[in-house]
Design a protein around this motif. Structure first.
Motif, PDB file in Angstrom:
ATOM      1  N   ASN A  32       0.760  -1.323  -0.089  1.00 41.61           N
ATOM      2  CA  ASN A  32      -0.465  -0.245   0.012  1.00 41.61           C
ATOM      3  C   ASN A  32       1.223   1.780   0.103  1.00 41.61           C
ATOM      4  O   ASN A  32       0.306   2.203  -0.671  1.00 41.61           O
ATOM      5  N   ALA A  33       2.312   0.686   0.879  1.00 43.68           N
ATOM      6  CA  ALA A  33       2.657   2.444   1.273  1.00 43.68           C
ATOM      7  C   ALA A  33       3.700   2.259  -0.220  1.00 43.68           C
ATOM      8  O   ALA A  33       3.785   4.350  -1.476  1.00 43.68           O
ATOM      9  N   ALA A  34       4.271   1.126  -1.208  1.00 39.81           N
ATOM     10  CA  ALA A  34       4.677   1.737  -2.078  1.00 39.81           C
ATOM     11  C   ALA A  34       3.505   2.183  -3.767  1.00 39.81           C
ATOM     12  O   ALA A  34       4.028   2.521  -4.276  1.00 39.81           O
ATOM     13  N   VAL A  35       2.540   1.870  -3.194  1.00 37.96           N
ATOM     14  CA  VAL A  35       1.613   2.322  -4.738  1.00 37.96           C
ATOM     15  C   VAL A  35       1.775   3.759  -3.708  1.00 37.96           C
ATOM     16  O   VAL A  35       1.964   4.653  -5.425  1.00 37.96           O
ATOM     17  N   TRP A  36       1.392   4.543  -2.849  1.00 35.25           N
ATOM     18  CA  TRP A  36       1.809   6.023  -2.669  1.00 35.25           C
ATOM     19  C   TRP A  36       2.566   6.189  -2.831  1.00 35.25           C
ATOM     20  O   TRP A  36       2.626   7.417  -3.732  1.00 35.25           O
ATOM     21  N   LEU A 158      11.844   3.846  -1.530  1.00 36.10           N
ATOM     22  CA  LEU A 158      10.366   3.291  -1.213  1.00 36.10           C
ATOM     23  C   LEU A 158      11.182   2.014   0.141  1.00 36.10           C
ATOM     24  O   LEU A 158      11.007   1.602   0.855  1.00 36.10           O
ATOM     25  N   LEU A 159      12.276   3.571   0.692  1.00 39.58           N
ATOM     26  CA  LEU A 159      13.111   2.582   1.976  1.00 39.58           C
ATOM     27  C   LEU A 159      12.002   3.140   2.429  1.00 39.58           C
ATOM     28  O   LEU A 159      11.844   2.499   3.831  1.00 39.58           O
ATOM     29  N   SER A 160      11.090   4.657   2.420  1.00 42.56           N
ATOM     30  CA  SER A 160      10.805   4.668   3.544  1.00 42.56           C
ATOM     31  C   SER A 160       8.919   4.062   3.651  1.00 42.56           C
ATOM     32  O   SER A 160       8.373   4.541   4.501  1.00 42.56           O
ATOM     33  N   LEU A 162       9.243   0.694   3.813  1.00 44.62           N
ATOM     34  CA  LEU A 162       9.484  -0.436   3.825  1.00 44.62           C
ATOM     35  C   LEU A 162       9.040  -0.588   5.816  1.00 44.62           C
ATOM     36  O   LEU A 162       9.224  -0.801   6.233  1.00 44.62           O
ATOM     37  N   LEU A 163       9.978   1.030   5.854  1.00 44.81           N
ATOM     38  CA  LEU A 163      10.012   1.472   7.612  1.00 44.81           C
ATOM     39  C   LEU A 163       8.213   2.002   7.913  1.00 44.81           C
ATOM     40  O   LEU A 163       8.334   1.606   8.992  1.00 44.81           O
ATOM     41  N   ALA A 164       7.462   1.726   7.009  1.00 45.12           N
ATOM     42  CA  ALA A 164       6.698   1.824   7.351  1.00 45.12           C
ATOM     43  C   ALA A 164       5.767   1.068   7.480  1.00 45.12           C
ATOM     44  O   ALA A 164       4.978   1.167   8.056  1.00 45.12           O
ATOM     45  N   ALA A 165       6.713  -0.381   6.399  1.00 48.06           N
ATOM     46  CA  ALA A 165       5.225  -1.894   7.322  1.00 48.06           C
ATOM     47  C   ALA A 165       6.170  -1.901   8.255  1.00 48.06           C
ATOM     48  O   ALA A 165       5.373  -2.768   8.836  1.00 48.06           O
ATOM     49  N   LEU A 166       7.392  -1.406   8.787  1.00 45.36           N
ATOM     50  CA  LEU A 166       8.020  -2.447  10.404  1.00 45.36           C
ATOM     51  C   LEU A 166       6.865  -1.465  10.720  1.00 45.36           C
ATOM     52  O   LEU A 166       6.732  -1.902  11.863  1.00 45.36           O
ATOM     53  N   THR A 167       6.821  -0.423  11.009  1.00 47.33           N
ATOM     54  CA  THR A 167       5.601   0.495  11.593  1.00 47.33           C
ATOM     55  C   THR A 167       4.547  -0.077  11.572  1.00 47.33           C
ATOM     56  O   THR A 167       4.512  -0.512  13.244  1.00 47.33           O
ATOM     57  N   VAL A 168       3.883  -0.969  10.896  1.00 42.67           N
ATOM     58  CA  VAL A 168       3.178  -1.011  11.001  1.00 42.67           C
ATOM     59  C   VAL A 168       2.932  -2.857  11.869  1.00 42.67           C
ATOM     60  O   VAL A 168       2.240  -3.152  12.561  1.00 42.67           O
ATOM     61  N   ILE A 202       2.491  11.063   4.299  1.00 42.31           N
ATOM     62  CA  ILE A 202       4.300  11.145   4.194  1.00 42.31           C
ATOM     63  C   ILE A 202       5.029   9.959   4.537  1.00 42.31           C
ATOM     64  O   ILE A 202       6.476  10.486   3.703  1.00 42.31           O
ATOM     65  N   SER A 203       4.546   8.666   4.237  1.00 46.83           N
ATOM     66  CA  SER A 203       5.718   7.446   4.217  1.00 46.83           C
ATOM     67  C   SER A 203       6.008   7.553   3.008  1.00 46.83           C
ATOM     68  O   SER A 203       6.791   6.347   2.774  1.00 46.83           O
ATOM     69  N   SER A 204       4.685   7.889   1.802  1.00 51.04           N
ATOM     70  CA  SER A 204       5.775   7.651   0.552  1.00 51.04           C
ATOM     71  C   SER A 204       6.800   8.338  -0.022  1.00 51.04           C
ATOM     72  O   SER A 204       7.408   8.139  -1.265  1.00 51.04           O
ATOM     73  N   GLY A 205       7.200   9.914   0.901  1.00 49.22           N
ATOM     74  CA  GLY A 205       8.512  10.347   0.330  1.00 49.22           C
ATOM     75  C   GLY A 205       9.264   9.597   0.807  1.00 49.22           C
ATOM     76  O   GLY A 205      10.254   9.370   2.330  1.00 49.22           O
ATOM     77  N   VAL A 206      10.510  10.841   0.589  1.00 49.57           N
ATOM     78  CA  VAL A 206      12.011  10.823   1.722  1.00 49.57           C
ATOM     79  C   VAL A 206      11.800  11.408   2.735  1.00 49.57           C
ATOM     80  O   VAL A 206      11.998  12.599   2.743  1.00 49.57           O
ATOM     81  N   GLN A 207      11.419  11.214   3.688  1.00 46.98           N
ATOM     82  CA  GLN A 207      10.839  11.684   4.858  1.00 46.98           C
ATOM     83  C   GLN A 207      10.792  11.689   6.237  1.00 46.98           C
ATOM     84  O   GLN A 207      11.541   9.611   6.393  1.00 46.98           O
TER      85      GLN A 207
END
Length: 521
Positions: A32-36, A158-160, A162-168, A202-207
């Motif tokens: 889902n985050a990667a689609v974003w 895509l790193l962000s 991945l971090l979003a998925a780890l947060t979940v 937010i997690s879809s960008g370099v952030q």
């Protein structure tokens, strides 16, 4: 070599204990985050320009930017921004950016001239942050099969994701520890966070916030596991690692430190007591729900290990800042810079000013307070509406009626959560000291937002707060959703939870469609 193998073996063992449902939730969150990341045009996530500049400087030079009085972007990034019409798009909802083949060809031709990817590393509102996220972002920067800045940007995004998925995943495991008898609860809590559109945006960008969100969820998880099963040396290491990732990820995490200390103190205190028919066994008594109980001295040693694991890398970072990197002292600016920044007219902000401002972020002004800082409700118009969705550089969102409907719906959910809290009183009573510690962590975060907010307001006349600044508490949001589900009778609670997940999915889908309409419609 043997030690490294042993550590990897233990890590593999820990990952093997994650249930299959947790990995499925992780996968859904990542996809889902990667689609974003593909939906959002380049640099249209707030502050992505500055975060990318920091990461690019680290990738190209091997060190953080020096923060001197120089441009913050590389010539390559300036060229990309100009030909993406970036400065025309942000703040102007009617502008679309690059949408025609001719504009795309012009963009690629400009980048093909070979502008330098090495910038001067000038100071910005981001360069005072610690370098951990940017060092991690340098990995996909160099792994990109193309040197094109836009290709590298997508790999870094895509790193962000991945971090979003780890947060979940960390949120899933946190809810599982709180409600071990409810197999559906972590799935519901994890998926609702996974589809939260502002979090995904937010997690879809370099952030750098994406690492902060993960570190915060991991800290909640490490602390509740230490409380549930005993603070062994190994669990102390996990608490310390989660903490140091946060501290070296973003300075905001400093606000959690007092609450983490309170949590560790409560865990050590609990380790000296054991319920025994209404009495307590003193000091040397072993406790813990796992097969090996933990005594108070051993728990105290675990807390010391946690502190050491967190403190040593932070001390090394401070030393490098003050010496090899020459970045303006041990913190590289950071909170110290914010606290001493010059204000217009040499205005001094007192402790009372900060406390009043922080109070008014959440509650109405009290009669004895000197100044009304807001002519509106920040809780409703900044934090709540922002969590429902304020996208781009805060330049587009849902129609006003959506926020009104969401407020009415939330009022119903809040009532249901209170009912669910009553029905969950026995599970939560088992961890009530941690509830106190987590409340201190949340209060510290709000205090940090208020501390920075009043200084930003006095310096610029503009509001500082955004909904994403509360997203380090996403694990608590997941618990809220589980409590709402528990308001239903036990037989129907999973169905209500599933309905909330479907609602979250619809919310996220409409946010994506809104974004597509904004930039490509």
């Amino acid at each position: 070599m043997t030690g490294a193998v042993r550590v990897l073996g233990r890590l593999r063992g820990q990952l093997g204990r994650v249930p299959r449902a947790g990995w499925l939730v992780f996968l859904v969150a990542f996809v889902n985050a990667a689609v974003w990341t593909a939906v959002i045009p380049p640099f249209q996530v707030p502050d992505e320009t500055g975060h990318f500049a920091y990461a690019q400087y680290v990738a190209e030079t091997g060190k953080p930017p020096p923060q001197g009085p120089a441009p913050q972007f590389s010539p390559q990034e300036y060229t990309a921004l100009a030909n993406l019409f970036f400065f025309d798009v942000i703040g102007h909802e009617q502008e679309r950016g690059v949408i025609t083949p001719a504009e795309q060809s012009s963009l690629q031709a400009s980048l093909a001239t070979g502008p330098s990817p090495v910038g001067p590393g000038g100071a910005s509102s981001i360069t005072n942050q610690p370098p951990l996220y940017y060092a991690l972002a340098a990995i996909p920067y160099w792994l990109s099969p193309s040197n094109n800045i836009l290709d590298r940007l997508e790999f870094m995004r895509l790193l962000s994701a991945l971090l979003a998925a780890l947060t979940v995943l960390a949120t899933f495991l946190f809810v599982r520890e709180l409600f071990p008898s409810l197999g559906w609860a972590p799935i519901v809590g994890g998926l609702v966070v996974a589809f939260q559109p502002q979090f995904d945006f937010i997690s879809s960008g370099v952030q750098g916030d994406s690492l902060l969100f993960f570190a915060s969820a991991a800290t909640f998880l490490a602390l509740i596991r230490a409380y549930r099963h005993g603070l062994t040396l190994r669990r102390g290491v996990w608490v310390g690692l989660a903490t140091v990732i946060g501290l070296l990820g973003k300075l905001t995490f400093v606000a959690f430190v007092p609450g983490i200390v309170v949590c560790l103190a409560l865990i050590v205190w609990r380790s000296g007591r054991r319920s025994c028919g209404g009495s307590a066994v003193a000091s040397g008594a072993a406790v813990g729900s796992g097969p090996r109980a933990v005594t108070r001295p051993r728990a105290a040693l675990g807390a010391g290990v946690a502190a050491g694991v967190a403190a040593v890398p932070v001390a090394v970072y401070g030393l490098l800042n003050a010496t090899a990197w020459n970045r303006g002292g041990p913190t590289g600016g950071g909170f110290a810079g914010a606290a001493t920044a010059a204000l217009p007219g040499n205005k001094v902000i007192t402790l009372r000013d900060s406390l009043d401002y922080t109070w008014e972020l959440l509650f109405p002004k009290l009669p004895f307070m000197n100044h009304a800082y807001f002519g509106y409700s920040p809780v409703r118009q900044i934090f709540f509406d922002g969590a429902i969705g304020r996208f781009g550089w805060l330049d587009y969102g849902f129609p006003p009626r959506v926020y009104t409907l969401a407020q009415d719906a939330f009022a119903v959910l809040a009532v249901l959560a209170v009912i669910g809290l009553w029905r969950s009183r026995r599970e939560l009573a088992a961890v009530w000291p941690m509830v106190l510690g987590f409340a201190v962590m949340a209060a510290g975060l709000v205090g940090a937002i208020g501390f920075a907010g009043i200084r930003y307001l006095m310096s610029t006349g503009l509001p500082f707060e955004q909904a994403r600044y509360l997203f380090p508490l996403l694990a608590i949001y997941a618990v809220f959703i589980v409590l709402v589900s528990r308001a239903a009778p036990r037989r129907w609670a999973p169905a209500l939870g599933a309905a909330l997940v479907i609602l979250a999915m619809a919310h996220g889908l409409f946010a994506e469609l809104l974004t597509i309409s904004r930039y490509y419609g």
